[in-house]
Motif scaffolding. Structure first.
Motif, PDB file in Angstrom:
ATOM      1  N   LYS A   1       0.818  -1.215   0.000  1.00  0.00           N
ATOM      2  CA  LYS A   1       0.000   0.000   0.000  1.00  0.00           C
ATOM      3  C   LYS A   1       0.858   1.273   0.000  1.00  0.00           C
ATOM      4  O   LYS A   1       0.343   2.372  -0.182  1.00  0.00           O
ATOM      5  CB  LYS A   1      -0.930  -0.010   1.202  1.00  0.00           C
ATOM      6  N   LEU A   2       2.163   1.122   0.220  1.00  0.00           N
ATOM      7  CA  LEU A   2       3.064   2.273   0.187  1.00  0.00           C
ATOM      8  C   LEU A   2       3.391   2.637  -1.260  1.00  0.00           C
ATOM      9  O   LEU A   2       3.272   1.809  -2.160  1.00  0.00           O
ATOM     10  CB  LEU A   2       4.362   1.956   0.935  1.00  0.00           C
TER      11      LEU A   2
ATOM     12  N   SER B   1       3.894  15.088   5.217  1.00  0.00           N
ATOM     13  CA  SER B   1       2.692  14.625   4.523  1.00  0.00           C
ATOM     14  C   SER B   1       2.054  15.775   3.748  1.00  0.00           C
ATOM     15  O   SER B   1       1.677  15.625   2.582  1.00  0.00           O
ATOM     16  CB  SER B   1       1.697  14.046   5.535  1.00  0.00           C
ATOM     17  N   ASP B   2       1.962  16.941   4.384  1.00  0.00           N
ATOM     18  CA  ASP B   2       1.382  18.106   3.725  1.00  0.00           C
ATOM     19  C   ASP B   2       2.252  18.558   2.553  1.00  0.00           C
ATOM     20  O   ASP B   2       1.735  18.913   1.488  1.00  0.00           O
ATOM     21  CB  ASP B   2       1.211  19.243   4.730  1.00  0.00           C
TER      22      ASP B   2
ATOM     23  N   ARG C   1       1.685  16.385  -0.444  1.00  0.00           N
ATOM     24  CA  ARG C   1       0.405  16.695  -1.088  1.00  0.00           C
ATOM     25  C   ARG C   1       0.515  17.940  -1.969  1.00  0.00           C
ATOM     26  O   ARG C   1      -0.022  17.986  -3.067  1.00  0.00           O
ATOM     27  CB  ARG C   1      -0.653  16.895   0.002  1.00  0.00           C
TER      28      ARG C   1
ATOM     29  N   LYS D   1       3.565   0.560   8.914  1.00  0.00           N
ATOM     30  CA  LYS D   1       2.385   1.136   9.574  1.00  0.00           C
ATOM     31  C   LYS D   1       2.590   2.632   9.827  1.00  0.00           C
ATOM     32  O   LYS D   1       1.672   3.443   9.619  1.00  0.00           O
ATOM     33  CB  LYS D   1       2.122   0.395  10.888  1.00  0.00           C
TER      34      LYS D   1
ATOM     35  N   ALA E   1       2.163   4.525   6.555  1.00  0.00           N
ATOM     36  CA  ALA E   1       0.758   4.521   6.138  1.00  0.00           C
ATOM     37  C   ALA E   1      -0.089   5.405   7.057  1.00  0.00           C
ATOM     38  O   ALA E   1      -0.897   6.218   6.584  1.00  0.00           O
ATOM     39  CB  ALA E   1       0.225   3.090   6.122  1.00  0.00           C
ATOM     40  N   ASP E   2       0.081   5.258   8.363  1.00  0.00           N
ATOM     41  CA  ASP E   2      -0.722   6.030   9.328  1.00  0.00           C
ATOM     42  C   ASP E   2      -0.505   7.532   9.186  1.00  0.00           C
ATOM     43  O   ASP E   2      -1.422   8.320   9.403  1.00  0.00           O
ATOM     44  CB  ASP E   2      -0.390   5.620  10.766  1.00  0.00           C
ATOM     45  N   HIS E   3       0.722   7.953   8.838  1.00  0.00           N
ATOM     46  CA  HIS E   3       1.030   9.375   8.707  1.00  0.00           C
ATOM     47  C   HIS E   3       0.858   9.898   7.278  1.00  0.00           C
ATOM     48  O   HIS E   3       1.222  11.037   6.984  1.00  0.00           O
ATOM     49  CB  HIS E   3       2.448   9.658   9.227  1.00  0.00           C
ATOM     50  N   GLN E   4       0.319   9.033   6.412  1.00  0.00           N
ATOM     51  CA  GLN E   4       0.038   9.400   5.017  1.00  0.00           C
ATOM     52  C   GLN E   4       1.267   9.977   4.315  1.00  0.00           C
ATOM     53  O   GLN E   4       1.197  10.995   3.630  1.00  0.00           O
ATOM     54  CB  GLN E   4      -1.142  10.371   4.951  1.00  0.00           C
ATOM     55  N   LEU E   5       2.395   9.301   4.517  1.00  0.00           N
ATOM     56  CA  LEU E   5       3.636   9.694   3.843  1.00  0.00           C
ATOM     57  C   LEU E   5       3.615   9.048   2.465  1.00  0.00           C
ATOM     58  O   LEU E   5       4.141   7.957   2.247  1.00  0.00           O
ATOM     59  CB  LEU E   5       4.843   9.262   4.682  1.00  0.00           C
ATOM     60  N   SER E   6       2.984   9.740   1.527  1.00  0.00           N
ATOM     61  CA  SER E   6       2.614   9.176   0.225  1.00  0.00           C
ATOM     62  C   SER E   6       3.721   9.273  -0.819  1.00  0.00           C
ATOM     63  O   SER E   6       3.470   9.603  -1.971  1.00  0.00           O
ATOM     64  CB  SER E   6       1.368   9.886  -0.293  1.00  0.00           C
TER      65      SER E   6
END
Length: 196
Positions: free
Chosen positions: A43-44, A103-104, A107, A130, A133-138
């Motif tokens: 999912k990463l 994360s911001d 984005r 985890k 994923a939890d911190h939305q480091l996309s």
């Protein structure tokens, strides 16, 4: 009778050596081609293939690291910016505190600056996955379990962020966590000339 016994013993010895060598070749080929799957790693963000480039003066070290998610190993010396590399670990409290800013940035930075995470000296890959994923480091993340970057980046402990310019040179190394979004945005402008 002695000849037959000798031939029989030699045959078993040769067979044993062949089996031993086949076994070791198979396991080393398997080890280098596949890594054990970590739950959630798919999912990463996948690590991209990179074009081989010559190392540059004051550039990233000539070190290859495996991807935390899916994708190939990445040779750091191949990378060019504008790029921010964030060295983190799931056990690191300041890394958790600065994660929302990264994360911001991910984005807002699409097409302007790339981000790359490096999970450093982390014994729990499943918790690292985890954390990301939890911190939305996309963005893609690599793994430096053996602390290859300790010397080149002068890492006492994470977090550390490395700003890389378009030529591949290290423009700045920020030790410690970012304390605000404004601080991170200001460093992007000052060190890489990137406005968001």
């Amino acid at each position: 009778m002695r000849v037959r016994t000798t031939l029989w013993a030699v045959g078993w010895l040769v067979a044993g050596l062949l089996l031993a060598s086949c076994g070791s070749d198979q396991s080393s080929a398997t080890d280098s081609a596949t890594r054990p799957a970590v739950a959630g790693a798919d999912k990463l963000a996948a690590c991209p293939s990179t074009e081989s480039k010559p190392p540059v003066s004051n550039g990233l070290p000539d070190v290859s690291l495996p991807c935390l998610g899916s994708g190939p190993d990445i040779r750091l010396a191949d990378l060019r910016g504008p790029l921010v590399i964030n060295v983190w670990a799931q056990w690191c409290t300041p890394c958790r505190e600065e994660a929302p800013y990264l994360s911001d940035l991910a984005r807002r930075a699409t097409g302007k600056v790339q981000l790359l995470g490096i999970d450093y000296d982390d014994p729990r890959a499943e918790l690292a996955v985890k954390f990301a994923a939890d911190h939305q480091l996309s963005y893609p993340h690599l793994v430096d379990a053996d602390k290859h970057l300790r010397g080149p980046f002068k890492i006492g402990g994470p977090p550390i962020s490395v700003f890389v310019d378009s030529d591949g040179a290290i423009a700045y190394v920020h030790h410690g966590p970012f304390t605000s979004q404004q601080q991170l945005d200001d460093l992007l402008l000052e060190k890489l000339g990137v406005t968001l």
